[in-house]
Design a protein around this motif. Structure first.
Motif, PDB file in Angstrom:
ATOM      1  N   ARG A  29       0.829  -1.204   0.000  1.00 12.50           N
ATOM      2  CA  ARG A  29       0.000   0.000   0.000  1.00 12.50           C
ATOM      3  C   ARG A  29       0.865   1.256   0.000  1.00 12.50           C
ATOM      4  O   ARG A  29       0.608   2.209  -0.739  1.00 12.50           O
ATOM      5  N   GLN A  31       3.921   1.535  -1.140  1.00 14.46           N
ATOM      6  CA  GLN A  31       4.576   1.630  -2.446  1.00 14.46           C
ATOM      7  C   GLN A  31       3.604   2.208  -3.473  1.00 14.46           C
ATOM      8  O   GLN A  31       3.975   3.057  -4.279  1.00 14.46           O
ATOM      9  N   LYS A  32       2.346   1.770  -3.420  1.00 14.86           N
ATOM     10  CA  LYS A  32       1.335   2.263  -4.369  1.00 14.86           C
ATOM     11  C   LYS A  32       1.080   3.746  -4.133  1.00 14.86           C
ATOM     12  O   LYS A  32       0.927   4.522  -5.079  1.00 14.86           O
ATOM     13  N   GLU A  35       3.871   5.720  -5.694  1.00 17.59           N
ATOM     14  CA  GLU A  35       3.734   5.753  -7.146  1.00 17.59           C
ATOM     15  C   GLU A  35       2.634   6.722  -7.559  1.00 17.59           C
ATOM     16  O   GLU A  35       2.788   7.487  -8.512  1.00 17.59           O
ATOM     17  N   ASP A  36       1.510   6.712  -6.841  1.00 16.91           N
ATOM     18  CA  ASP A  36       0.420   7.634  -7.146  1.00 16.91           C
ATOM     19  C   ASP A  36       0.859   9.078  -6.939  1.00 16.91           C
ATOM     20  O   ASP A  36       0.515   9.970  -7.726  1.00 16.91           O
TER      21      ASP A  36
END
Length: 63
Positions: A29, A31-32, A35-36
């Motif tokens: 989560r 890491q996401k 990235e977002d």
């Protein structure tokens, strides 16, 4: 009889919570989210490069 004895007593401070271990789901989560965040910054930079003048309805100048 002292004046401090009456009334409510202050609650004891709760001990600090230990930092919990990171699960694979938590790491994924985070890491996401990173990235977002990078994608949003890239989109903001791309959106600001365009011309700021010339938008909207153009008027002919005739009355």
């Amino acid at each position: 009889m002292s004046g401090r004895e009456g009334g409510k007593k202050k609650p004891l401070k709760a001990p600090k919570k230990d930092s919990r271990e990171m699960d694979d789901e938590d790491l994924a989560r985070k890491q996401k989210q990173k990235e977002d965040q990078k994608a949003m910054e890239a989109m903001k930079a791309k959106a600001q490069k365009g011309p700021l003048i010339g938008g909207g309805i153009k008027k002919s100048g005739k009355k």
